[in-house]
Design an enzyme around this catalytic site. Structure first.
Site, mmCIF file in Angstrom:
data_model
loop_
_atom_site.group_PDB
_atom_site.id
_atom_site.type_symbol
_atom_site.label_atom_id
_atom_site.label_comp_id
_atom_site.label_asym_id
_atom_site.label_seq_id
_atom_site.Cartn_x
_atom_site.Cartn_y
_atom_site.Cartn_z
ATOM 1 N N GLY A 60 0.935 -1.237 0.086
ATOM 2 C CA GLY A 60 -0.096 0.133 0.089
ATOM 3 C C GLY A 60 0.765 1.196 -0.099
ATOM 4 O O GLY A 60 1.869 1.227 0.855
ATOM 5 N N ALA A 61 0.632 2.124 -0.771
ATOM 6 C CA ALA A 61 1.382 3.163 -1.138
ATOM 7 C C ALA A 61 1.890 3.958 0.192
ATOM 8 O O ALA A 61 2.978 4.252 0.393
ATOM 9 C CB ALA A 61 0.889 4.328 -2.226
ATOM 10 N N ARG A 78 9.968 -0.784 -4.887
ATOM 11 C CA ARG A 78 8.870 -0.939 -5.663
ATOM 12 C C ARG A 78 8.619 0.317 -6.386
ATOM 13 O O ARG A 78 8.666 1.374 -6.003
ATOM 14 C CB ARG A 78 7.532 -1.012 -4.595
ATOM 15 N N GLN A 102 -5.623 -8.990 -2.232
ATOM 16 C CA GLN A 102 -5.619 -7.909 -1.238
ATOM 17 C C GLN A 102 -6.965 -7.569 -0.861
ATOM 18 O O GLN A 102 -7.206 -7.405 0.229
ATOM 19 C CB GLN A 102 -4.909 -6.668 -1.656
ATOM 20 N N ASP A 150 -1.411 4.490 -6.176
ATOM 21 C CA ASP A 150 -0.040 4.404 -5.898
ATOM 22 C C ASP A 150 0.722 5.634 -6.515
ATOM 23 O O ASP A 150 1.827 5.953 -6.003
ATOM 24 C CB ASP A 150 0.579 2.919 -6.571
ATOM 25 N N ASN A 201 -3.055 2.480 -10.166
ATOM 26 C CA ASN A 201 -3.495 1.805 -9.123
ATOM 27 C C ASN A 201 -3.611 0.308 -9.200
ATOM 28 O O ASN A 201 -3.220 0.134 -10.438
ATOM 29 C CB ASN A 201 -4.999 2.121 -8.478
ATOM 30 N N LYS A 202 -3.823 -0.561 -8.329
ATOM 31 C CA LYS A 202 -3.846 -2.072 -8.648
ATOM 32 C C LYS A 202 -4.403 -2.322 -9.954
ATOM 33 O O LYS A 202 -5.392 -1.908 -10.369
ATOM 34 C CB LYS A 202 -4.419 -2.631 -7.520
HETATM 35 O O1 MRU Z 1 0.583 -4.150 -4.557
HETATM 36 P P1 MRU Z 1 0.066 -3.221 -3.226
HETATM 37 O O2 MRU Z 1 -0.787 -4.198 -2.541
HETATM 38 O O3 MRU Z 1 0.962 -2.464 -2.628
HETATM 39 O O4 MRU Z 1 -1.012 -2.238 -4.150
HETATM 40 C C1 MRU Z 1 -1.780 -1.500 -3.307
HETATM 41 C C2 MRU Z 1 -2.466 -0.786 -4.048
HETATM 42 O O5 MRU Z 1 -2.996 -0.800 -5.116
HETATM 43 C C3 MRU Z 1 -3.427 0.443 -3.181
HETATM 44 O O6 MRU Z 1 -4.760 0.700 -3.959
HETATM 45 C C4 MRU Z 1 -2.611 1.867 -3.252
HETATM 46 O O7 MRU Z 1 -1.311 1.460 -2.944
HETATM 47 C C5 MRU Z 1 -3.275 2.829 -2.509
HETATM 48 S S1 MRU Z 1 -3.246 2.593 -0.659
HETATM 49 C C6 MRU Z 1 -3.760 3.734 0.226
#
Ligand code: MRU
Length: 354
Positions: free
Chosen positions: A46-47, A88, A195, A236, A246-247
């Site tokens: 998560g960012a 990342r 997730q 992100d 985003n994801k």
């Molecule tokens: O690969 P991840 O689990 O780090 O991906 C997270 C996401 O895509 C979240 O939506 C994003 O980081 C925002 S978290 C507030």
């Protein structure tokens, strides 16, 4: 609310999210390289949360440097900063946190090494506490867009687990519920790392928020049936023109929203906005190991050995699909986002309400 990352007795405490929901296991880390490994392996993800973790990792690296010379200290810290940035590539929060650390050191270069170490230890905790406040503000602005009885779909996990606490995409939901509105959530399971199933469903159930889990490919059918009133996702990295990374799968949800006239909102702390990039095509997209797709939970094989796999962890949703972006400074149209970089902008003039 669960705390995914913390600083406890001179160590970084992380909730190992790869084990959720089966096991709630915290790890205490005293080596910045292990923090970096934890970020890569998604113990913490998560960012905003990885931004906080990287800042705390730098504090650990600083503690281990043995010199009283400030220039040597700064030089020896550089590999740790580079390591964090290399973990990342898509989430901008790591670079944002590292820039903040560098600025802190630049503006305090007259201080001793011991003073700088104390400042770096404090900075990680400061970023964490600020993040929780920022999320509450995002929630306050975003809650105006939710009505009593709404069902909100979210993708991946942009909740407490992805942040210092409270979450970004989940914040308008929590604030709305605190305001007495009845809000329920539909969580996309979010292949391949799940997730949504493992984390969002778990944390919302812990918080007492009504949540229903669906497979990723169900969203369109549920929208068509009128089950979904709004979508809120995290990001992100969102760039100057309002394009949103985003994801993986977020883009498909946004396109479905347009087809079904459902608002598509993005919750984005300013720390996740990269004003230096003009459009989303410039965002580096992380590609992860094929085993995330071919194995479930790293164990059970669900695809033939040797099959070709594309495993992009993120996608980019063009700004035209985004109804509004909720930040700690207000809700804005994506087309007005770049104006936030200018301190002279009168925010009252560009804030939007439902
Ligand atoms: O690969 P991840 O689990 O780090 O991906 C997270 C996401 O895509 C979240 O939506 C994003 O980081 C925002 S978290 C507030």
């Amino acid at each position: 609310m669960v705390r995914a990352i913390d600083w406890v007795n001179g160590k970084v405490r992380m909730l190992d999210q790869t084990r959720l929901p089966l096991e709630v296991r915290f790890v205490d880390i005293d080596d910045y390289k292990v923090v970096a490994e934890g970020i890569k392996k998604l113990w913490i993800r998560g960012a905003p949360a990885i931004g906080i973790a990287s800042a705390m990792g730098i504090a650990l690296a600083a503690i281990d440097i043995n010199t009283s010379d400030v220039e040597t200290f700064k030089k020896e810290l550089e590999p740790a900063i580079d390591t964090m940035i290399g973990t990342r590539p898509t989430a901008i929060n790591i670079r944002w946190a590292m820039d903040r650390i560098k600025m802190l050191m630049e503006s305090n270069s007259d201080r001793s090494v011991n003073e700088l170490k104390a400042m770096l230890i404090e900075e990680g905790q400061k970023i964490l506490n600020e993040d929780i406040e920022i999320n509450r503000s995002i929630g306050k602005w975003g809650a105006d867009f939710l009505k009593d009885g709404d069902t909100v779909l979210t993708h991946c996990n942009a909740g407490a687990l992805a942040t210092g606490g409270y979450g970004t995409a989940t914040a308008p939901i929590h604030v709305s519920i605190e305001q007495g509105k009845r809000i329920s959530v539909i969580a996309d399971e979010t292949r391949p790392v799940l997730q949504g199933a493992r984390l969002t469903a778990w944390e919302l159930m812990q918080a007492g928020v009504p949540v229903t889990l669906i497979t990723d490919n169900s969203a369109g059918a549920l929208m068509k049936k009128g089950y979904i009133d709004a979508v809120i996702v995290g990001t992100d990295r969102t760039v100057a023109n309002g394009d949103v990374a985003n994801k993986i799968g977020t883009y498909s949800v946004a396109v479905l929203c347009k087809e079904h006239s459902i608002p598509f909102y993005v919750a984005a702390p300013i720390s996740s906005i990269d004003f230096s990039l003009d459009n989303g095509e410039l965002i580096p997209i992380e590609e992860r190991d094929s085993s995330e797709v071919t194995l479930v939970s790293g164990e059970c094989r669900i695809a033939p050995e040797g099959v070709n796999v594309i495993n992009m962890a993120f996608d980019v949703t063009p700004a035209e699909y985004v109804t509004a972006i909720f930040t700690e400074k207000g809700a804005f149209r994506p087309s007005d986002l770049a104006k936030l970089a200018d301190e002279g902008t009168d925010l009252e003039k560009i804030r939007i309400s439902p």
